[in-house]
Design an enzyme around this catalytic site. Structure first.
Site, short mmCIF file in Angstrom:
data_model
loop_
_atom_site.label_atom_id
_atom_site.label_comp_id
_atom_site.label_asym_id
_atom_site.label_seq_id
_atom_site.Cartn_x
_atom_site.Cartn_y
_atom_site.Cartn_z
N ASP A 1 57.88 38.56 63.06
CA ASP A 1 57.62 39.72 63.91
C ASP A 1 58.21 40.98 63.27
O ASP A 1 59.21 40.93 62.55
CB ASP A 1 58.24 39.53 65.29
CG ASP A 1 57.58 38.40 66.06
OD1 ASP A 1 56.39 38.12 65.80
OD2 ASP A 1 58.24 37.78 66.92
N HIS B 1 53.04 38.43 58.71
CA HIS B 1 53.03 38.75 60.14
C HIS B 1 52.59 37.56 60.99
O HIS B 1 52.76 37.58 62.22
CB HIS B 1 52.13 39.95 60.40
CG HIS B 1 52.70 40.92 61.39
ND1 HIS B 1 53.54 40.53 62.42
CD2 HIS B 1 52.55 42.26 61.51
CE1 HIS B 1 53.87 41.59 63.13
NE2 HIS B 1 53.30 42.66 62.60
#
Length: 426
Positions: A402, A398
């Protein structure tokens, strides 16, 4: 007579130390040239250390699990002639050190064997057996021990054909073929109290796997995304291609189709085919698609790499996946074959379950996990029909990827697999 000293070799890639994983010889053994003496573990692969001479082992330089510096004395062998021992090679005298020995656990195998489903009567008969003491623990990998347990075989009765008498999977099959299964232990043994314990030292490949998994989960911000895929059409295509070309080109599994889907989807999502250097804070996106294919071996999980998957046909990918998997399972994969991946594909095959949460193969930023295929009733154009369904359980970093991009990437793979003709439309 002289002494030939073998030092821990420089394996390359700037490695200053390696872990001694396993000895294949002991003091007093006679060895011949090119015989494997020991296995050592680098950050990337297991490496065999062969003997350059004929002779007799007179000293071992370390214990399994010990991290040794390149250039340190690995083993000393008594040879004809002067040998190569120099004054600087002579080890400093040290106090004798006892190596802890794990408790014998053959009783574990035997007591569990009794609970296993009995094999056909034809398989339970007398035949030649290995003469081992009742408390002697034969050499075997954890996978072989599990296999023996599942088959209801007392491992100490199986003759090992591997190095130093190590019991291999083939030995179990040979034992069964000779009708020596010993699964007829008294039923009462299945209900006996057990107080056995086993301590297993975490060394070699298992230690490296543990370190990498811990490092990955501590450094990366993992998140997972699961998508359901209808693989009926691509399974029909695979069956058709195998029927038409299987004899001449080899059988196709689902994996080469998944590799092809990755290649095509990455054209629109290049951020997934990347490595993240979190120390330098640099993301490197690569044009080449080097797909790591997670492979289970007797020594643990390995990830051989299908290089330049973007330039391979289905059968080329299939052949390379098969070759690399065989090399990894046999412990023959080279360091180059186990490094350099840009994205990883992991599958548990028929054991794939419904959902998994794979751990990233750092410094990569994406890993695609494959779950098992199951037939389920689905509603298609208002009608309930039986379809072959499969989940993709994938994880991403992450810090780099995204959530929306991850979902779109996996949905792109879904679309390619559900409409397999699009895999080959340029």
């Amino acid at each position: 007579m002289g002494t030939h000293v073998i030092k821990m070799p420089d394996i390359g890639e700037g490695i200053a130390e390696v872990e001694l994983s396993q000895w294949h010889v002991k003091v007093g053994d006679l060895v011949v040239e090119d015989q494997v003496l020991a296995d050592v573990m680098t950050d990337k692969a297991m490496v065999d250390i062969p003997s350059p001479v004929h002779g007799k082992v007179i000293a071992l330089g370390g214990q399994p699990g010990e991290v040794m510096a390149v250039g340190s004395v690995l083993i000393s062998i008594e040879v004809e002639g002067a040998g190569n021992l120099k004054e600087s090679d002579k080890p400093a005298p040290v106090a004798a050190k006892e190596t802890p020995v794990a408790p014998k656990v053959e009783a574990v195998v035997e007591s569990k064997s009794a609970a296993a489903a009995p094999r056909p009567a034809a398989a339970v008969c007398q035949g030649p057996m290995v003469a081992r003491e009742a408390d002697e623990r034969p050499l075997a990998s954890p996978a072989v021990r599990k296999h023996a347990l599942d088959l209801g075989i007392q491992l100490r009765l199986v003759r090992g054909s591997g190095p130093a008498g190590r019991v291999l999977h083939e030995d179990l099959e040979a034992y069964l073929a000779q009708g020596q299964s010993n699964a007829s232990a008294p039923v009462a043994a299945a209900y006996a109290q057990r107080h056995d314990e086993e301590q297993i030292q975490v060394i070699g490949m298992r230690r490296k796997i543990a370190q990498r998994m811990q490092d990955a989960t501590q450094r990366a911000a993992h998140f997972s995304y699961v998508e359901e895929i209808d693989v009926t059409a691509i399974e029909e295509l695979r069956a058709h291609l195998n029927e038409k070309h299987g004899a001449s080109r080899g059988k196709l599994t689902l994996l080469p189709f998944l590799v092809r889907a990755l290649v095509v989807a990455l054209r629109d999502f290049p951020q997934m085919n990347a490595r993240y250097d979190d120390e330098a804070q640099v993301i490197t996106r690569l044009g080449a698609v080097h797909v790591g294919v997670a492979t289970q071996s007797d020594v643990g999980l390995m990830v051989p790499v299908v290089r330049h998957a973007e330039a391979r046909s289905l059968w080329d990918s299939a052949a390379e996946i098969s070759r690399l998997a065989t090399a990894a399972r046999n412990g023959k994969a080279s360091r180059d074959e186990l490094s350099g991946s840009t994205i990883t594909l992991t599958s548990l095959g028929a054991l794939g379950g419904i959902v998994s949460t794979p751990v990233l193969n750092l410094p990569e930023v994406a890993i695609v996990g494959v779950n098992k295929i199951v037939e389920r009733p689905m509603v298609v154009k208002g009608q309930v029909v039986i379809r072959k369904m499969m989940n993709l359980s994938s994880s991403f970093d992450h810090r780099v990827v995204d959530g929306m991009d991850a979902a779109l990437f996996i949905q792109a793979i879904r679309g390619l697999l559900e409409q397999p003709a699009t895999l080959f439309v340029e």
